[in-house]
Write an enzyme that holds these catalytic residues in place. Structure first.
Site, PDB file in Angstrom:
ATOM      1  N   SER A 176      11.222 -10.686  54.103  1.00 41.82           N
ATOM      2  CA  SER A 176       9.767 -10.557  54.110  1.00 41.82           C
ATOM      3  C   SER A 176       9.159 -10.512  55.504  1.00 41.82           C
ATOM      4  O   SER A 176       8.109  -9.908  55.690  1.00 41.82           O
ATOM      5  CB  SER A 176       9.150 -11.699  53.303  1.00 41.82           C
ATOM      6  OG  SER A 176       9.580 -12.950  53.787  1.00 41.82           O
ATOM      7  N   HIS A 204       9.964  -7.538  48.207  1.00 43.28           N
ATOM      8  CA  HIS A 204       9.496  -6.480  49.123  1.00 43.28           C
ATOM      9  C   HIS A 204      10.272  -5.175  48.992  1.00 43.28           C
ATOM     10  O   HIS A 204       9.976  -4.215  49.697  1.00 43.28           O
ATOM     11  CB  HIS A 204       9.551  -6.973  50.569  1.00 43.28           C
ATOM     12  CG  HIS A 204       8.672  -8.154  50.806  1.00 43.28           C
ATOM     13  ND1 HIS A 204       7.340  -8.051  51.131  1.00 43.28           N
ATOM     14  CD2 HIS A 204       8.930  -9.479  50.720  1.00 43.28           C
ATOM     15  CE1 HIS A 204       6.817  -9.243  51.244  1.00 43.28           C
ATOM     16  NE2 HIS A 204       7.758 -10.147  50.993  1.00 43.28           N
ATOM     17  N   LYS A 236       2.880  -7.303  44.936  1.00 47.89           N
ATOM     18  CA  LYS A 236       3.054  -6.569  46.193  1.00 47.89           C
ATOM     19  C   LYS A 236       2.983  -5.066  45.903  1.00 47.89           C
ATOM     20  O   LYS A 236       1.916  -4.551  45.642  1.00 47.89           O
ATOM     21  CB  LYS A 236       4.317  -7.045  46.886  1.00 47.89           C
ATOM     22  CG  LYS A 236       4.070  -8.467  47.410  1.00 47.89           C
ATOM     23  CD  LYS A 236       5.266  -9.249  47.823  1.00 47.89           C
ATOM     24  CE  LYS A 236       4.790 -10.630  48.296  1.00 47.89           C
ATOM     25  NZ  LYS A 236       5.834 -11.638  48.238  1.00 47.89           N
TER      26      LYS A 236
END
Ligand SMILES: *Cc1c(COP(=O)(O)O)cnc(C)c1O
Length: 391
Positions: A176, A204, A236
């Site tokens: 991250s 991610h 995300k």
């Protein structure tokens, strides 16, 4: 009672005080704060979906159909048709037999580890893993052993000394704060040799890498036996909120029976699941968003290289500039703010001491011109050699 005021003051003196920005606009590349407009390079909305009209519309329709609150935990009466359909679609997307929604990624990581492990067991965690994986290991009561970042040999050495109990290897898919990718095929081989679970947290990577946005595990072509526990987040690249774990029938049923962060908490609103179902469709369909991101990342890396700024070994939308001290990261973030660019400073304990940074992130919603503007501003505020690469 300890003196909180003094403790806070000390934190401030160490340049580690954290405070929140109050944002007045939807998530997007343009952000309004205190009535001023900023070009933002710090959100995890990698695909630019957080304010996508189709997703917002699905959220509205979900509210009309299911109302606002879910009313209860999934195991009582909070598990709706929309949640169930989303789970089935996520499982199909990741080619796993089942998927289970959690309210957040943090809760998913705590839930998995505390359901599978206990005293006498061991977690092997990459040194740079997300805090929630470390906290999950702690909560489970298992012993936490940290191996050197992306160092499969170091992991192997540590596993050789572990002869009893359950073993679980945990890694971020895309890290991250550094943006680099875990060596998943090697980790999978080693885990399998030692009969250890491999758990990949792809917060991610999902949506951003791999065919159809299937993430780092799909990119590496690893199946259920190689990566038995796949965790992904929906806040995300998916642009909404929440998280899930994908795995075998037996894993998911075990989590439903035993993961306390699943059992003892209210189900997220069904309308959120309606919105995420549309997000999942867009993630799979819109290859152009991933292509746009790759273009932007390439352009940024070229430009930053020309400015003499050292970059990390990252080809993902996470492109940190390591500036060293917390004070320097804060100063640069402030100078950028004055020039209309929003990039927050990342400081310890999120990163190691001396590794404070500007964590630059790109979104498919950025344009090449906006990347050029960022580079032009960086040229004015940083000198060649001022950033170092990732440790
Ligand atoms: C953001 C993040 C989480 C936590 O997910 P939330 O849904 O935001 O709680 C977990 N792991 C990693 C690697 C993350 O970046």
């Amino acid at each position: 009672m300890k003196d909180l005021a003094q403790q806070l003051q000390q934190r401030s003196q160490q340049q580690l005080y954290r405070s929140r920005l109050v944002v007045e606009t939807p998530q997007g590349v343009h952000t309004h704060i205190d009535g001023k407009d900023y070009l933002a390079f710090c959100s995890n909305d990698y695909l630019g979906l957080a304010n996508h009209p189709d997703i917002v519309d699905a959220f509205h329709k979900g509210l009309d159909e299911f109302g606002a609150g879910s009313g209860a935990a999934h195991l009582i009466s909070g598990h709706s048709r929309a949640h169930h359909a989303l789970e089935e679609e996520l499982a199909a997307f990741l080619q796993r037999p089942r998927a289970l929604l959690f309210s957040t990624g943090y809760m998913a990581n705590l839930g998995v580890m505390s359901a599978l492990l206990g005293r006498g067991d061991r977690v092997f965690a990459d040194h740079t893993n997300h805090a929630s994986l470390l906290d999950g290991a702690r909560l489970s009561g298992a012993r936490l052993l940290r191996y050197r970042h992306n160092d499969a040999d170091d992991l192997e050495t540590r596993l050789q000394n572990a002869t009893d109990g359950e073993l679980l290897v945990a890694t971020d898919g895309v890290f991250s704060m550094d943006g680099d990718v875990a060596p998943l095929p090697q980790l999978a081989d080693i885990a399998s040799t030692h009969n250890a679970w491999l758990m990949v947290d792809d917060a991610h990577g999902l949506g951003v890498t791999g065919p159809y946005g299937g993430g780092t595990v799909a990119q590496a072509g690893l199946d259920l036996t190689q990566v038995p526990i796949l965790m992904g987040t929906l806040g995300k690249a998916f642009g909404t909120f929440g998280a899930f774990v994908a795995g075998s029938e037996e894993l998911i049923e075990t989590l439903i029976q035993e993961a306390r962060t699943y059992i003892y908490t209210t189900a997220p609103p069904a309308a959120l699941a309606c919105a995420t179902r549309v997000a999942l469709r867009l993630v799979q369909q819109d290859d152009w968003r991933r292509e746009q991101l790759q273009q932007l990342v390439k352009r940024f890396r070229q430009g930053a290289g020309q400015l003499g700024l050292a970059l990390c070994d990252s080809h993902t939308p996470i492109q940190p500039l390591i500036t060293g001290t917390a004070a320097e990261a804060l100063r640069l973030s402030q100078v950028l703010r004055e020039q209309g660019i929003l990039i927050t400073a990342i400081r310890p304990p999120t990163v190691a001491a001396g590794q404070s940074r500007l964590r630059i992130t790109f979104s498919a919603a950025h344009s090449e011109q906006q990347v050029d503007r960022l580079l032009a501003v960086l040229e004015g505020v940083m000198v060649s050699g001022q950033s170092s690469g990732c440790a």
